[in-house]
Design a protein around this motif. Sequence first.
Motif, PDB file in Angstrom:
ATOM      1  N   THR A  64     -82.549 -15.899 -37.994  1.00 27.05           N
ATOM      2  CA  THR A  64     -81.514 -14.735 -38.360  1.00 27.05           C
ATOM      3  C   THR A  64     -80.070 -14.984 -38.108  1.00 27.05           C
ATOM      4  N   SER A  90     -80.063  -6.706 -34.032  1.00 27.12           N
ATOM      5  CA  SER A  90     -80.129  -7.174 -35.301  1.00 27.12           C
ATOM      6  C   SER A  90     -81.021  -8.594 -35.161  1.00 27.12           C
ATOM      7  N   ASP A  91     -81.471  -8.805 -33.964  1.00 26.65           N
ATOM      8  CA  ASP A  91     -82.571  -9.960 -33.796  1.00 26.65           C
ATOM      9  C   ASP A  91     -81.813 -11.260 -34.388  1.00 26.65           C
ATOM     10  N   ASP A  98     -75.738  -8.234 -32.008  1.00 25.99           N
ATOM     11  CA  ASP A  98     -76.663  -9.547 -32.259  1.00 25.99           C
ATOM     12  C   ASP A  98     -78.104  -9.442 -31.599  1.00 25.99           C
ATOM     13  N   ALA A  99     -78.284  -8.705 -30.494  1.00 26.37           N
ATOM     14  CA  ALA A  99     -79.566  -8.356 -30.215  1.00 26.37           C
ATOM     15  C   ALA A  99     -80.210  -7.400 -31.062  1.00 26.37           C
ATOM     16  N   LEU A 127     -80.838  -9.238 -22.772  1.00 28.67           N
ATOM     17  CA  LEU A 127     -80.935  -9.318 -24.204  1.00 28.67           C
ATOM     18  C   LEU A 127     -81.378 -10.687 -24.300  1.00 28.67           C
ATOM     19  N   ALA A 128     -82.118 -10.986 -25.651  1.00 28.12           N
ATOM     20  CA  ALA A 128     -82.576 -12.202 -25.926  1.00 28.12           C
ATOM     21  C   ALA A 128     -81.378 -13.123 -26.207  1.00 28.12           C
ATOM     22  N   THR A 153     -80.808 -14.863 -34.366  1.00 32.01           N
ATOM     23  CA  THR A 153     -81.285 -15.985 -33.572  1.00 32.01           C
ATOM     24  C   THR A 153     -80.167 -17.312 -33.523  1.00 32.01           C
ATOM     25  N   GLN A 207     -75.369 -10.982 -21.938  1.00 33.93           N
ATOM     26  CA  GLN A 207     -76.820 -11.108 -22.408  1.00 33.93           C
ATOM     27  C   GLN A 207     -77.708 -10.934 -21.366  1.00 33.93           C
ATOM     28  N   PRO A 264     -79.677 -15.941 -28.228  1.00 34.70           N
ATOM     29  CA  PRO A 264     -79.778 -16.881 -29.460  1.00 34.70           C
ATOM     30  C   PRO A 264     -79.107 -18.276 -29.210  1.00 34.70           C
TER      31      PRO A 264
END
Length: 282
Positions: A3, A196-197, A193-194, A223-224, A199, A218, A226
């Motif tokens: 994404t 809406s996933d 960003d997190a 948070l994941a 990457t 993050q 990217p």
Amino acid sequence: MITTRFAPSPTGRLHLGHAYSAALGHERARELGGRSLLRIEDLDQTRCRPGFVDGIVEDLDWLGIDWDAPTIVQSQRTGAYDEALQSLMARGLVYACFCTRADIAQSLSAPHGDAPSAYPGTCRLLPQDPQRRASTPHCWRLDSAKALHLAGLPSWTEADGARFTAAPHEIGDAILARKDAPASYHLACVVDDAASDVTLVVRGADLRSSTPTQRLLQSLLGLAEPSYLHHALITHAGGRRLAKRDLAPTLAAMREAGVNGRALARSLLAGELPLGFAWSEA
Ligand code: GLU
């Protein structure tokens, strides 16, 4: 699934550099069967104008860029930013800063090309004073020393696989919010960003200096991570930066001059620029 997102601020009309950034993120998503998103970063109410949002949407449509979800508008998502801020506050990672209006005012938008401000930490050791906060303009800053102690030096991966680790001087006590503004660019950017996933963050090399602070946030917020594609910038042929106040390279002016937007996006992706422009790495 990949994404990507294009995240313009509606402070003027888009120019050639934005066209490249948007087209590149869109192309990456399309190549890999992923999603491409549009996010309007309109939190800095002193600089953003609603009229520019329509212009941005028109310009992107002219370039042939389409989106896979409804447009995300940051001014409609302030609750999410506040929640993130509260969680950092609850852990003592944020302090109120009362430095001059000028210091605080420059802080909400993306810092294109600038190093993170070397704020000397004047307010870091002040006793917390709710009364002063109620009556005095202030912003909220990240206590970067505490944050780094907790999370370590942040690192990130570029789309070509290269791994970078930030140097301590690349991280300052970034502003996260202001008494009168729910979130700064850095905070809103990582939260969105997190959410809406995203990457792959595709943006100009002039925003690379934001990546250490955003990676740190993050980590702190869980948070994941990217990966990042900081792409070359487009300048005037002599090397001068494209500015939103320049008329010549706006997409609106090109459209009026009869340029074909889809063909322009294709040539930018092939590395070809219209006459009078040049690529630059920073
Ligand atoms: N809103 C920022 C800008 O005006 C872009 C932020 C980003 O892509 O991270 O360019």
